[in-house]
Design a protein around this motif. Structure first.
Motif, PDB file in Angstrom:
ATOM      1  N   GLY A 276       0.770  -1.244   0.000  1.00  0.00           N
ATOM      2  CA  GLY A 276       0.000   0.000   0.000  1.00  0.00           C
ATOM      3  C   GLY A 276       0.795   1.284   0.000  1.00  0.00           C
ATOM      4  N   LYS A 277       1.958   1.330   0.693  1.00  0.00           N
ATOM      5  CA  LYS A 277       2.731   2.578   0.797  1.00  0.00           C
ATOM      6  C   LYS A 277       4.189   2.341   0.432  1.00  0.00           C
ATOM      7  CE  LYS A 277       4.902   4.038   4.324  1.00  0.00           C
ATOM      8  NZ  LYS A 277       5.350   4.437   5.661  1.00  0.00           N
ATOM      9  N   TYR A 278       4.761   3.300  -0.309  1.00  0.00           N
ATOM     10  CA  TYR A 278       6.145   3.173  -0.758  1.00  0.00           C
ATOM     11  C   TYR A 278       6.865   4.512  -0.580  1.00  0.00           C
ATOM     12  CZ  TYR A 278       3.942  -0.860  -2.889  1.00  0.00           C
ATOM     13  OH  TYR A 278       3.216  -2.018  -3.075  1.00  0.00           O
ATOM     14  N   ILE A 279       8.109   4.437  -0.145  1.00  0.00           N
ATOM     15  CA  ILE A 279       8.936   5.634   0.019  1.00  0.00           C
ATOM     16  C   ILE A 279      10.030   5.606  -1.046  1.00  0.00           C
ATOM     17  CG2 ILE A 279      10.456   6.927   1.570  1.00  0.00           C
ATOM     18  CD1 ILE A 279       8.990   5.597   3.914  1.00  0.00           C
ATOM     19  N   LEU A 280      10.073   6.635  -1.880  1.00  0.00           N
ATOM     20  CA  LEU A 280      11.058   6.700  -2.957  1.00  0.00           C
ATOM     21  C   LEU A 280      11.966   7.912  -2.745  1.00  0.00           C
ATOM     22  CD1 LEU A 280       8.865   5.881  -6.104  1.00  0.00           C
ATOM     23  CD2 LEU A 280      10.108   4.295  -4.608  1.00  0.00           C
ATOM     24  N   ASP A 281      13.263   7.661  -2.678  1.00  0.00           N
ATOM     25  CA  ASP A 281      14.254   8.721  -2.504  1.00  0.00           C
ATOM     26  C   ASP A 281      14.865   9.126  -3.854  1.00  0.00           C
ATOM     27  OD1 ASP A 281      14.142   8.874   0.379  1.00  0.00           O
ATOM     28  OD2 ASP A 281      15.120   6.905   0.397  1.00  0.00           O
ATOM     29  N   ASN A 282      15.595  10.225  -3.831  1.00  0.00           N
ATOM     30  CA  ASN A 282      16.346  10.699  -5.001  1.00  0.00           C
ATOM     31  C   ASN A 282      15.458  10.939  -6.228  1.00  0.00           C
ATOM     32  OD1 ASN A 282      18.814  10.449  -3.524  1.00  0.00           O
ATOM     33  ND2 ASN A 282      18.796   8.234  -3.975  1.00  0.00           N
ATOM     34  N   ILE A 283      14.255  11.440  -5.977  1.00  0.00           N
ATOM     35  CA  ILE A 283      13.353  11.783  -7.078  1.00  0.00           C
ATOM     36  C   ILE A 283      13.768  13.138  -7.667  1.00  0.00           C
ATOM     37  CG2 ILE A 283      10.935  12.317  -7.665  1.00  0.00           C
ATOM     38  CD1 ILE A 283      11.423   9.370  -7.051  1.00  0.00           C
ATOM     39  N   ASP A 284      13.673  13.252  -8.986  1.00  0.00           N
ATOM     40  CA  ASP A 284      14.000  14.518  -9.665  1.00  0.00           C
ATOM     41  C   ASP A 284      13.134  15.637  -9.082  1.00  0.00           C
ATOM     42  OD1 ASP A 284      14.311  16.661 -11.396  1.00  0.00           O
ATOM     43  OD2 ASP A 284      14.435  15.385 -13.184  1.00  0.00           O
ATOM     44  N   PRO A 285      13.735  16.712  -8.563  1.00  0.00           N
ATOM     45  CA  PRO A 285      12.973  17.810  -7.942  1.00  0.00           C
ATOM     46  C   PRO A 285      11.941  18.444  -8.871  1.00  0.00           C
ATOM     47  CG  PRO A 285      15.327  18.050  -7.492  1.00  0.00           C
ATOM     48  CD  PRO A 285      15.196  16.946  -8.497  1.00  0.00           C
ATOM     49  N   THR A 286      12.185  18.385 -10.184  1.00  0.00           N
ATOM     50  CA  THR A 286      11.222  18.992 -11.123  1.00  0.00           C
ATOM     51  C   THR A 286       9.881  18.256 -11.104  1.00  0.00           C
ATOM     52  OG1 THR A 286      12.100  17.648 -12.959  1.00  0.00           O
ATOM     53  CG2 THR A 286      13.043  19.852 -12.634  1.00  0.00           C
ATOM     54  N   HIS A 287       9.922  16.939 -10.875  1.00  0.00           N
ATOM     55  CA  HIS A 287       8.677  16.169 -10.800  1.00  0.00           C
ATOM     56  C   HIS A 287       7.880  16.578  -9.558  1.00  0.00           C
ATOM     57  CE1 HIS A 287       9.973  13.884 -14.151  1.00  0.00           C
ATOM     58  NE2 HIS A 287      10.836  13.097 -13.511  1.00  0.00           N
ATOM     59  N   ILE A 288       8.595  16.770  -8.460  1.00  0.00           N
ATOM     60  CA  ILE A 288       7.922  17.176  -7.225  1.00  0.00           C
ATOM     61  C   ILE A 288       7.353  18.589  -7.376  1.00  0.00           C
ATOM     62  CG2 ILE A 288       8.276  17.695  -4.768  1.00  0.00           C
ATOM     63  CD1 ILE A 288      10.233  15.376  -4.642  1.00  0.00           C
ATOM     64  N   ASP A 289       8.118  19.461  -8.011  1.00  0.00           N
ATOM     65  CA  ASP A 289       7.623  20.817  -8.271  1.00  0.00           C
ATOM     66  C   ASP A 289       6.354  20.786  -9.123  1.00  0.00           C
ATOM     67  OD1 ASP A 289       9.729  21.868  -6.852  1.00  0.00           O
ATOM     68  OD2 ASP A 289      10.981  22.265  -8.618  1.00  0.00           O
ATOM     69  N   LYS A 290       6.350  19.892 -10.106  1.00  0.00           N
ATOM     70  CA  LYS A 290       5.183  19.782 -10.994  1.00  0.00           C
ATOM     71  C   LYS A 290       3.956  19.290 -10.231  1.00  0.00           C
ATOM     72  CE  LYS A 290       4.125  18.245 -15.691  1.00  0.00           C
ATOM     73  NZ  LYS A 290       4.585  17.454 -16.857  1.00  0.00           N
ATOM     74  N   LEU A 291       4.193  18.362  -9.308  1.00  0.00           N
ATOM     75  CA  LEU A 291       3.084  17.864  -8.485  1.00  0.00           C
ATOM     76  C   LEU A 291       2.484  18.991  -7.641  1.00  0.00           C
ATOM     77  CD1 LEU A 291       4.328  14.344  -7.317  1.00  0.00           C
ATOM     78  CD2 LEU A 291       2.088  14.825  -8.298  1.00  0.00           C
ATOM     79  N   PHE A 292       3.341  19.855  -7.115  1.00  0.00           N
ATOM     80  CA  PHE A 292       2.852  20.982  -6.320  1.00  0.00           C
ATOM     81  C   PHE A 292       2.136  22.015  -7.186  1.00  0.00           C
ATOM     82  CE2 PHE A 292       5.940  19.673  -2.952  1.00  0.00           C
ATOM     83  CZ  PHE A 292       5.037  19.645  -1.891  1.00  0.00           C
ATOM     84  N   GLU A 293       2.641  22.211  -8.413  1.00  0.00           N
ATOM     85  CA  GLU A 293       2.092  23.261  -9.283  1.00  0.00           C
ATOM     86  C   GLU A 293       0.768  22.865  -9.930  1.00  0.00           C
ATOM     87  OE1 GLU A 293       5.237  24.009 -12.025  1.00  0.00           O
ATOM     88  OE2 GLU A 293       6.581  24.821 -10.474  1.00  0.00           O
ATOM     89  N   GLN A 294       0.722  21.648 -10.534  1.00  0.00           N
ATOM     90  CA  GLN A 294      -0.495  21.266 -11.263  1.00  0.00           C
ATOM     91  C   GLN A 294      -1.258  20.113 -10.617  1.00  0.00           C
ATOM     92  OE1 GLN A 294       1.069  20.365 -15.194  1.00  0.00           O
ATOM     93  NE2 GLN A 294       1.039  18.155 -14.784  1.00  0.00           N
ATOM     94  N   GLY A 295      -0.701  19.542  -9.552  1.00  0.00           N
ATOM     95  CA  GLY A 295      -1.442  18.529  -8.804  1.00  0.00           C
ATOM     96  C   GLY A 295      -1.265  17.107  -9.284  1.00  0.00           C
ATOM     97  N   TYR A 296      -0.628  16.922 -10.446  1.00  0.00           N
ATOM     98  CA  TYR A 296      -0.406  15.559 -10.955  1.00  0.00           C
ATOM     99  C   TYR A 296       0.804  15.541 -11.873  1.00  0.00           C
ATOM    100  CZ  TYR A 296      -2.254  17.026 -15.482  1.00  0.00           C
ATOM    101  OH  TYR A 296      -2.437  17.662 -16.682  1.00  0.00           O
ATOM    102  N   VAL A 297       1.295  14.331 -12.143  1.00  0.00           N
ATOM    103  CA  VAL A 297       2.416  14.143 -13.057  1.00  0.00           C
ATOM    104  C   VAL A 297       2.295  12.752 -13.658  1.00  0.00           C
ATOM    105  CG1 VAL A 297       3.976  13.208 -11.293  1.00  0.00           C
ATOM    106  CG2 VAL A 297       4.935  14.387 -13.281  1.00  0.00           C
TER     107      VAL A 297
END
Length: 448
Positions: free
Chosen positions: A168-189
């Motif tokens: 059910g839950k997974y922790i992923l490290d070293n994700i490209d910061p641009t993907h995280i920024d996109k999630l914050f900006e438009q809500g999905y990726v």
């Protein structure tokens, strides 16, 4: 499975009553080996055949199955089980043995009569391995103390309980910061951009971390995207950690019709489920909150004093406590406070023992089943199979806190559900790890 080459290769399994009450078709699950039912088991089943509990259903179904299998045979003789790969079965009368379990243990009781049947077979079926099968740990220990092989009923049992911990839950490290920024900006990726070749599981939740920031996300398998998950209030209850945020998202997501929440005491399982249900009260005709009754000292509730309401109150009180906690987030003059009272009075919100719910049609209902680890796999299946149109079911519990004598962390209904339904598009599972009841409660969970 091919039939064994000779009679000596075929084992003889002696079934205890607890196995039959756990699964009425258990007699069919021993491959080519032979099965013996002590007459004492039939006598005990006769006491269980009346009633509406699952154990009563299992007793009745087994008696019908035995009648169907025996047909014109005398049941004290070896009778073939259906199918070329199956063995035979027989009912064994109470034998007289040189070794008598009643004398060994100093008491005449049904468990010892069952042991005597196994001892008799071991003495008279030379060269064949005789194994007592029981869900009763104490009976298995007694069997081993008198040199009898004994084992638990393994069919449907989860082999590796630790695998459920990571569902059910997974922790992923070293994700490209641009993907995280996109999630914050438009809500999905796009999921592929973040997860790459990793296996994607339906309704999985992710904690995505980069060297700069992190975000909570949910995998929408229908659109193959990762959606941002925000902490949201549900009837003024706010999730306090990532896992609670995920749980509340699953509870309030209309596309997820079946949810299981696992966690130790104080992690907020029932509170979140009830708060999420209240938040969606307009979407459902009724909210049911139920829990199985585990009798005190394994005695039926009839032993308790008072009328039926008085007998049930001690079992239902934890559920009322959660409802009162949510209600007390508001002042008595607030419409939200009054709405809960109104829902209870109009029976739009019903708190009852699970036995009262069983058999009813569950259409347009938000159904919460608390303490689901005390249910058998068959009970879980029965509840879900009652679901009608626009019904959502949430199971909560702790698979390591079993209160019934014949279940354990690997054979209970909640573990069975998590293992069998994982990765289904209608299902989500969350494990709550951090206690949020109080620092004092956390001390008990961690240190005592």
């Amino acid at each position: 499975m091919p039939r064994a080459k000779s009679d000596k290769d075929r084992k003889i399994f002696v079934l205890d009553t607890s196995v039959i009450l756990y699964a009425h078709n258990s007699i069919m699950n021993f491959a080519e080996h032979d099965v013996v039912i002590p007459i004492t088991v039939l006598e005990e089943l006769d006491q269980f055949k009346k009633g509406n509990d699952t154990k009563n259903f299992e007793a009745r179904e087994f008696i019908r199955l035995l009648d169907k299998l025996s047909q014109d045979h005398m049941i004290h003789e070896w009778t073939p089980l259906n199918g070329k790969t199956k063995g035979n079965f027989r009912v064994l009368m109470n034998p007289e043995n040189q070794i008598n379990a009643n004398e060994i243990f100093g008491e005449e009781k049904n468990d010892h009569k069952i042991l005597n049947c196994a001892l008799h077979l071991k003495q008279h079926e030379k060269g064949r391995k005789v194994i007592l099968v029981s869900k009763d740990i104490n009976l298995r220990l007694k069997a081993k103390s008198i040199d009898l092989l004994a084992e638990d009923y393994e069919t449907g049992k989860i082999k590796n309980i630790t695998e459920l911990e990571n569902t059910g839950k997974y922790i992923l490290d070293n994700i490209d910061p641009t993907h995280i920024d996109k999630l914050f900006e438009q809500g999905y990726v796009e999921a592929k951009a973040v997860l790459g070749t990793r296996k994607r599981k339906s309704n999985a939740y992710y904690i995505l971390k980069s060297d700069k920031n992190s975000v909570l996300a949910y995998y929408n398998s229908e659109e193959s995207i990762l959606e941002r998950v925000d902490k949201k209030l549900a009837y003024n209850i706010k999730p306090r950690n990532a896992e609670q945020t995920f749980a509340l998202h699953a509870i309030t997501n209309p596309n997820i019709r079946l949810v299981s929440i696992q966690g130790v005491a104080g992690t907020g399982k029932t509170l979140l489920a009830l708060a999420g249900a209240l938040e969606q009260r307009r979407e459902y005709k009724q909210i049911y909150l139920a829990r199985p009754i585990v009798p005190l000292s394994n005695k039926d509730i009839g032993y308790l004093p008072g009328d039926i309401k008085s007998k049930l109150n001690p079992y239902m009180e934890p559920l009322w406590d959660n409802l009162k906690f949510i209600q007390n987030q508001y002042k008595e003059t607030d419409k939200e406070f009054q709405k809960i009272t109104e829902l209870v009075n109009q029976e739009k919100l019903v708190i009852q023992p699970l036995a009262y719910i069983r058999g009813r049609s569950l259409s347009n209902i938000f159904f919460i089943v608390d303490e689901a680890q005390n249910l058998t796999p068959h009970e879980i299946k029965t509840i879900i199979s009652r679901a009608g149109e626009n019904t959502k079911i949430v199971f909560t519990g702790d698979v390591f806190q079993i209160d019934t004598p014949y279940l354990d962390s690997q054979s209970n209904g909640l573990s069975y559900l998590i293992d069998r339904v994982k990765d289904h598009p209608l299902y989500a599972h969350i494990k709550l790890e951090k206690g949020e009841r109080s620092e004092l409660a956390n001390l008990a969970n961690e240190l005592l």
